[in-house]
Scaffold this active site. Structure first.
Site, PDB file in Angstrom:
ATOM      1  N   THR A  16      -3.476  -5.213   0.516  1.00  0.00           N
ATOM      2  CA  THR A  16      -3.023  -3.967   0.887  1.00  0.00           C
ATOM      3  C   THR A  16      -4.070  -3.113   1.753  1.00  0.00           C
ATOM      4  O   THR A  16      -3.495  -2.306   2.249  1.00  0.00           O
ATOM      5  CB  THR A  16      -2.751  -3.355  -0.451  1.00  0.00           C
ATOM      6  OG1 THR A  16      -3.913  -2.994  -1.231  1.00  0.00           O
ATOM      7  CG2 THR A  16      -1.961  -4.027  -1.490  1.00  0.00           C
ATOM      8  N   ASP A  17      -5.277  -3.318   1.757  1.00  0.00           N
ATOM      9  CA  ASP A  17      -6.221  -2.494   2.782  1.00  0.00           C
ATOM     10  C   ASP A  17      -5.659  -3.111   4.122  1.00  0.00           C
ATOM     11  O   ASP A  17      -5.878  -2.040   4.899  1.00  0.00           O
ATOM     12  CB  ASP A  17      -7.558  -2.834   2.301  1.00  0.00           C
ATOM     13  CG  ASP A  17      -8.553  -1.946   3.025  1.00  0.00           C
ATOM     14  OD1 ASP A  17      -8.627  -0.775   2.952  1.00  0.00           O
ATOM     15  OD2 ASP A  17      -9.170  -2.500   3.951  1.00  0.00           O
ATOM     16  N   ARG A  69      30.265  33.132  -8.132  1.00  0.00           N
ATOM     17  CA  ARG A  69      28.957  32.600  -8.633  1.00  0.00           C
ATOM     18  C   ARG A  69      27.777  32.288  -7.570  1.00  0.00           C
ATOM     19  O   ARG A  69      28.236  32.115  -6.605  1.00  0.00           O
ATOM     20  CB  ARG A  69      28.997  31.471  -9.588  1.00  0.00           C
ATOM     21  CG  ARG A  69      29.286  30.228  -8.913  1.00  0.00           C
ATOM     22  CD  ARG A  69      29.331  29.065  -9.932  1.00  0.00           C
ATOM     23  NE  ARG A  69      29.403  27.698  -9.223  1.00  0.00           N
ATOM     24  CZ  ARG A  69      28.999  26.444  -9.733  1.00  0.00           C
ATOM     25  NH1 ARG A  69      28.782  26.378 -10.899  1.00  0.00           N
ATOM     26  NH2 ARG A  69      29.631  25.370  -9.029  1.00  0.00           N
ATOM     27  N   PHE A  93      33.790  27.859 -10.393  1.00  0.00           N
ATOM     28  CA  PHE A  93      33.719  26.712 -11.376  1.00  0.00           C
ATOM     29  C   PHE A  93      34.605  27.061 -12.516  1.00  0.00           C
ATOM     30  O   PHE A  93      34.187  27.849 -13.423  1.00  0.00           O
ATOM     31  CB  PHE A  93      32.090  26.306 -11.675  1.00  0.00           C
ATOM     32  CG  PHE A  93      32.234  25.038 -12.565  1.00  0.00           C
ATOM     33  CD1 PHE A  93      32.505  23.881 -11.817  1.00  0.00           C
ATOM     34  CD2 PHE A  93      31.784  24.977 -13.889  1.00  0.00           C
ATOM     35  CE1 PHE A  93      32.571  22.629 -12.681  1.00  0.00           C
ATOM     36  CE2 PHE A  93      31.583  23.925 -14.342  1.00  0.00           C
ATOM     37  CZ  PHE A  93      32.055  22.731 -13.883  1.00  0.00           C
ATOM     38  N   HIS A 110      20.804  26.579 -11.608  1.00  0.00           N
ATOM     39  CA  HIS A 110      21.748  27.658 -12.279  1.00  0.00           C
ATOM     40  C   HIS A 110      21.088  28.992 -12.270  1.00  0.00           C
ATOM     41  O   HIS A 110      19.887  29.133 -12.344  1.00  0.00           O
ATOM     42  CB  HIS A 110      21.731  27.324 -13.484  1.00  0.00           C
ATOM     43  CG  HIS A 110      22.397  25.809 -13.947  1.00  0.00           C
ATOM     44  ND1 HIS A 110      23.809  25.654 -13.489  1.00  0.00           N
ATOM     45  CD2 HIS A 110      22.061  24.896 -14.463  1.00  0.00           C
ATOM     46  CE1 HIS A 110      23.951  24.319 -13.930  1.00  0.00           C
ATOM     47  NE2 HIS A 110      22.938  23.976 -14.603  1.00  0.00           N
ATOM     48  N   LYS A 166       0.915  -1.165   0.093  1.00  0.00           N
ATOM     49  CA  LYS A 166      -0.150  -0.039  -0.081  1.00  0.00           C
ATOM     50  C   LYS A 166       1.047   1.329  -0.029  1.00  0.00           C
ATOM     51  O   LYS A 166       1.913   1.386   0.689  1.00  0.00           O
ATOM     52  CB  LYS A 166      -0.984   0.162   1.225  1.00  0.00           C
ATOM     53  CG  LYS A 166      -2.056   0.917   1.115  1.00  0.00           C
ATOM     54  CD  LYS A 166      -3.112   0.350  -0.024  1.00  0.00           C
ATOM     55  CE  LYS A 166      -4.405   0.831   0.388  1.00  0.00           C
ATOM     56  NZ  LYS A 166      -5.383   0.313  -0.657  1.00  0.00           N
ATOM     57  N   GLN A 175      30.541  19.374  -6.544  1.00  0.00           N
ATOM     58  CA  GLN A 175      30.787  17.977  -6.241  1.00  0.00           C
ATOM     59  C   GLN A 175      31.755  18.301  -4.872  1.00  0.00           C
ATOM     60  O   GLN A 175      31.721  17.430  -4.104  1.00  0.00           O
ATOM     61  CB  GLN A 175      31.647  17.603  -7.318  1.00  0.00           C
ATOM     62  CG  GLN A 175      30.705  16.842  -8.634  1.00  0.00           C
ATOM     63  CD  GLN A 175      30.781  18.163  -9.520  1.00  0.00           C
ATOM     64  OE1 GLN A 175      30.631  19.249  -9.346  1.00  0.00           O
ATOM     65  NE2 GLN A 175      30.715  17.509 -10.929  1.00  0.00           N
TER      66      GLN A 175
END
Length: 292
Positions: A57-58, A171, A154, A242, A12, A214
């Protein structure tokens, strides 16, 4: 050509449950979205339509609500996930494997002790996998949007005839962070551990001079592992949100790195795992296609 039944699971998904602790003054509450997946002994339903080994699932849904009422483990997503996973495997004959995924939506208290406002800064997550012997507990967060306006660079990347991106020495760095961390024990103060990881992630992002997303993710993961010995590894998925300086020169205006176009797609997607060397793996049956 013969065919066979491969890995299968059922459950579920997205059970919305809110528990109010009325025995506490002021009241406390937890707000969850719970998804259950079960496996084991389910060949007959697939091959012959015999549903005798199926836990409906109930019923799974009802179990989540019942244990939310009966067990104080519901107070933390990890402990609630452990309680549910153990229940389904240990008390339902055919089932040999369970995965319980929880999203927890934080609420903050208003001036009135019994009134709250939804804290939308992030969603707390937990995934518990149990196969009767191995128990794997993975905590996490998603949708933690963070941004810094400087101390990010960067440059020095590969360039070929298709490269148009200009190197940047200052940046905006922004991401909507997904982080997950695996524990080596279930003897954990889950609330304190979560708060400690969140603080380490945010403080490192804020104060680390970044040469790439990174670079910052590795430092964030290292800070988490340094602060909590029971965490074995941290996994990140970080879309680079960005921000490009907008060209105002065509209007006769200068733009000294002040006005930006926030571009939501396409985006760079940076993913990494930071591991503690030699950390044990408590087990838990492999979940095809799901990783953790």
């Amino acid at each position: 050509m013969g065919v066979v039944l491969g890995h299968n699971q059922y459950g579920k998904a997205e059970i919305r449950v809110v528990r109010v602790f009325r025995d506490r003054d002021p009241h406390e509450l937890v707000d969850y979205n719970v998804s259950v997946a079960l496996s084991g002994g389910q060949e007959a339903p697939h091959l012959s339509g015999d549903n005798s080994p199926v836990l409906a699932t109930d019923t799974q849904k009802n179990t989540v609500y019942a244990l939310a009422a009966e067990d104080d483990a519901v107070a933390q997503p990890e402990s609630f996930g452990i309680r549910l996973a153990r229940h389904f495997v240990e008390e339902t004959g055919p089932i040999t494997w369970a995965r319980v995924k929880l999203e927890m939506y934080p609420w903050s208290r208003l001036d009135n002790p019994h009134a709250f406002v939804r804290d939308g800064r992030f969603v707390r997550t937990a995934t518990v996998t149990y196969d009767g012997s191995g128990l794997r507990v993975v905590s996490g967060i998603r949708d933690l949007v963070v941004l810094k306006t400087t101390d990010s660079e960067f440059h020095g990347y590969l360039q070929d005839r298709y490269t148009t991106l200009e190197p940047a020495s200052d940046r905006i760095l922004a991401t909507s962070l997904v982080a997950q961390w695996r524990h080596t024990s279930e003897e954990v103060d889950w609330g304190a551990s979560h708060d400690g990881v969140l603080a380490a992630l945010q403080e490192t992002f804020a104060n680390h001079h970044s040469l790439a997303l990174q670079h910052t993710l590795y430092e964030m993961g290292s800070a988490v592992l340094a602060g909590q010995p029971q965490i074995a590894e941290v996994r990140f998925s970080a879309p680079n949100r960005h921000h490009f300086a907008y060209d105002l020169a065509r209007f006769g205006l200068e733009n000294d790195n002040q006005v930006f176009h926030a571009d939501d797609r396409p985006y760079g997607l940076i993913e990494a795992t930071v591991c503690r060397e030699g950390a044990p793996d408590p087990g838990g049956a492999f979940d095809p296609g799901q990783g953790w």
